[in-house]
Design a protein around this motif. Sequence first.
Motif, PDB file in Angstrom:
ATOM      1  N   VAL A  61       0.426  -1.450  -0.298  1.00 55.34           N
ATOM      2  CA  VAL A  61      -0.372   0.038   0.384  1.00 55.34           C
ATOM      3  C   VAL A  61       1.121   1.257  -0.195  1.00 55.34           C
ATOM      4  CG1 VAL A  61      -1.949   1.177   1.171  1.00 55.34           C
ATOM      5  CG2 VAL A  61      -1.859  -0.935   1.209  1.00 55.34           C
ATOM      6  N   ALA A  62       1.001   1.388  -1.687  1.00 55.24           N
ATOM      7  CA  ALA A  62       1.731   3.244  -1.028  1.00 55.24           C
ATOM      8  C   ALA A  62       1.412   4.419  -0.502  1.00 55.24           C
ATOM      9  CB  ALA A  62       1.657   3.586  -2.674  1.00 55.24           C
ATOM     10  N   SER A  63      -0.276   4.673  -0.622  1.00 55.74           N
ATOM     11  CA  SER A  63      -1.110   5.358   0.267  1.00 55.74           C
ATOM     12  C   SER A  63      -2.710   4.918   0.584  1.00 55.74           C
ATOM     13  CB  SER A  63      -1.417   6.580  -1.382  1.00 55.74           C
ATOM     14  OG  SER A  63      -2.391   7.547  -0.446  1.00 55.74           O
ATOM     15  N   PHE A  64      -2.537   5.351   1.991  1.00 59.54           N
ATOM     16  CA  PHE A  64      -4.078   5.213   2.283  1.00 59.54           C
ATOM     17  C   PHE A  64      -4.692   5.667   1.556  1.00 59.54           C
ATOM     18  CE2 PHE A  64      -2.435   5.516   7.285  1.00 59.54           C
ATOM     19  CZ  PHE A  64      -1.678   4.247   7.060  1.00 59.54           C
ATOM     20  N   ALA A  65      -4.215   5.937   0.584  1.00 63.11           N
ATOM     21  CA  ALA A  65      -5.421   6.745  -0.203  1.00 63.11           C
ATOM     22  C   ALA A  65      -6.583   6.215  -0.844  1.00 63.11           C
ATOM     23  CB  ALA A  65      -5.204   8.403  -0.932  1.00 63.11           C
ATOM     24  N   GLN A  66      -5.746   4.701  -1.428  1.00 63.44           N
ATOM     25  CA  GLN A  66      -6.214   4.028  -2.693  1.00 63.44           C
ATOM     26  C   GLN A  66      -7.029   2.904  -1.766  1.00 63.44           C
ATOM     27  OE1 GLN A  66      -1.731   2.244  -3.175  1.00 63.44           O
ATOM     28  NE2 GLN A  66      -3.030   0.236  -2.733  1.00 63.44           N
ATOM     29  N   LEU A  67      -6.770   2.878  -0.338  1.00 61.48           N
ATOM     30  CA  LEU A  67      -7.655   2.079   0.795  1.00 61.48           C
ATOM     31  C   LEU A  67      -8.836   2.490   0.486  1.00 61.48           C
ATOM     32  CD1 LEU A  67      -5.317   1.365   3.705  1.00 61.48           C
ATOM     33  CD2 LEU A  67      -5.754  -0.251   1.587  1.00 61.48           C
ATOM     34  N   LEU A  68      -9.224   3.766   0.603  1.00 59.89           N
ATOM     35  CA  LEU A  68     -10.885   3.818   0.184  1.00 59.89           C
ATOM     36  C   LEU A  68     -11.628   3.733  -0.936  1.00 59.89           C
ATOM     37  CD1 LEU A  68     -10.292   8.210   0.302  1.00 59.89           C
ATOM     38  CD2 LEU A  68     -11.108   6.894   2.705  1.00 59.89           C
ATOM     39  N   ASP A  69     -10.566   3.335  -1.845  1.00 60.62           N
ATOM     40  CA  ASP A  69     -11.147   2.407  -2.902  1.00 60.62           C
ATOM     41  C   ASP A  69     -11.747   0.968  -2.535  1.00 60.62           C
ATOM     42  OD1 ASP A  69     -12.038   4.401  -4.179  1.00 60.62           O
ATOM     43  OD2 ASP A  69     -10.371   4.847  -5.084  1.00 60.62           O
ATOM     44  N   TRP A  70     -11.627   0.446  -1.863  1.00 58.57           N
ATOM     45  CA  TRP A  70     -11.504  -0.923  -1.065  1.00 58.57           C
ATOM     46  C   TRP A  70     -12.477  -1.584  -1.272  1.00 58.57           C
ATOM     47  CZ3 TRP A  70      -7.216  -3.691   1.908  1.00 58.57           C
ATOM     48  CH2 TRP A  70      -5.696  -3.818   1.447  1.00 58.57           C
ATOM     49  N   THR A  71     -12.979  -2.582  -1.237  1.00 58.42           N
ATOM     50  CA  THR A  71     -13.941  -3.645  -1.024  1.00 58.42           C
ATOM     51  C   THR A  71     -13.740  -3.952   0.114  1.00 58.42           C
ATOM     52  OG1 THR A  71     -13.309  -5.889  -1.578  1.00 58.42           O
ATOM     53  CG2 THR A  71     -14.507  -3.944  -3.789  1.00 58.42           C
ATOM     54  N   PRO A  72     -16.115  -4.494   0.766  1.00 52.45           N
ATOM     55  CA  PRO A  72     -15.685  -5.030   2.213  1.00 52.45           C
ATOM     56  C   PRO A  72     -14.600  -6.418   2.332  1.00 52.45           C
ATOM     57  CG  PRO A  72     -17.798  -4.393   1.908  1.00 52.45           C
ATOM     58  CD  PRO A  72     -16.607  -3.612   0.553  1.00 52.45           C
ATOM     59  N   ALA A  73     -14.963  -7.372   1.589  1.00 53.80           N
ATOM     60  CA  ALA A  73     -14.301  -8.435   1.184  1.00 53.80           C
ATOM     61  C   ALA A  73     -12.402  -8.112   1.007  1.00 53.80           C
ATOM     62  CB  ALA A  73     -14.436  -9.307  -0.157  1.00 53.80           C
ATOM     63  N   GLN A  74     -12.176  -6.992   0.926  1.00 56.97           N
ATOM     64  CA  GLN A  74     -10.436  -6.724   1.042  1.00 56.97           C
ATOM     65  C   GLN A  74     -10.460  -6.619   1.675  1.00 56.97           C
ATOM     66  OE1 GLN A  74     -11.030  -3.921  -2.657  1.00 56.97           O
ATOM     67  NE2 GLN A  74      -8.914  -4.804  -3.394  1.00 56.97           N
TER      68      GLN A  74
END
Length: 485
Positions: A192-205
């Motif tokens: 994970v290079a940036s926390f911002a990318q986590l905002l687009d994760w799915t509940p399963a991820q």
Amino acid sequence: MITSPQEVMAVLRQYNPWWLGLPVPDLPAWRRAVFWELDFWLRTPPAHRAVLLSGARQVGKTTLLLQAIEALVKGGVPRQNILYATFDHPLLKLAGLDGVLKLWREFEPAAEGPEYLFLDEIQFMRGWQTWLKHQVDFEKQRRIVVTGSATPLVEEGQESGVGRWHTLKLATLSFYEYLQIKKLPQPPLPEVASFAQLLDWTPAQFARAAEQARPLMAHFHEYLLRGGFPQCALVPSVDLAQKLLREDIVDKVLKRDMTALFGVRRVLELEQTFLYLCLHDGGLLDMVDLGKNLEVKKPTAQNYLTLLESTHLIHRLPPHGYGKEILRARYKVYLADAAIAPSVLLKGKAMLDDPVAVSRAVETAFFKHVFTRYYALSIGFAYWRNRRNEEVDIVADVRGQLVPFEVKYSRQHTGLGELKGMAAFCTEKRVPRGYVITRELSDFSVLALPDSPAGTRLLKIPAVLACYWLGQSELLGARRQELEE
């Protein structure tokens, strides 16, 4: 020269085994993130400057220098063109900077190519800033790296040092580096290079990463107790790690360095001030209360705080805002490592049974991680508080964009009811995203802020994952940059 040349050269040969074709013994194979930046400055410096590696005692500066030397030797640099000297050694201190260099060249004739000077604990040498300035100005064939455990000396020489050296800060080990140095198994978590990318994760991820991180929880809590000093991380027990931290690091800084380097006479007052900060780690600093309890005058207390910050034992965060109100406001103080407070206050493993102490330690650890990850980008850090005493723990100013962080490390589920300060800040400043650092792995999710004018989304991320990914991205980012350049 006060001491004999033969005695000095005997010391230098001991510190420079590569002159005789011998390897540097007992070097760890793993590399910290800052290694790649130092290696880049040595191989292809972007400017003709010295490098100043600053950091607290026992944080690993000497190991980093020796790893850089090992890389140069393996890269084909002539061995006699590399000098390492530590001015913590009494004979080298007596010989002086010029004396050491003169003897080096008398006994080890120069080969073709640049000369590499690695000068450890240079703050013990009087007038080192002027000496270094002259070296950079007139010795163009030399690439110089110096280390220091105290930065007031840098600030005093700032005028003469402008454009002469580049500063690299070495913090204590990140949680990711801690796992590496202890050779602990790491889960197959995605990068994970940036926390911002986590905002687009799915509940399963979210659920999958949370489950993968579960084995890290116990290691994370022990990391809070042991701290990020390499020596403390490797000893057999937590009690011994805290003893080393308390005696070898804190006591030497407070009782030796402060006296030797800065002429502090009232060591007891300084120690009491530091103990006060350990009791209030991560809290707002009340100078009136500090002065009243310790019977220390405000100017004296301010001077102690400056010295503690300059020797890398504390960080001070100003309040977010502008104008005269900020000048009168209180600073927030974080210790340089989460394990310092429990070590100094003799809490041992019992700290884990104190929810308030654990929450403070996590907040300190998280701030260290986010500060270390992004300080090189000239990001400003502050805290925020409004007139209703609603607060956000950390606010990062990323090129004019505000990014808030709130630490809520408790066993309870974190909902909007516990995030009034974050909600108020995001609404007032029209911030599109914020981050909440939690304890429970099941909290890993995105929370929408109702009625937000900016459509704010809050990422709730467990502290163990936040610190893991911040440390990982720092290391991988530095390595990729080195490869690209």
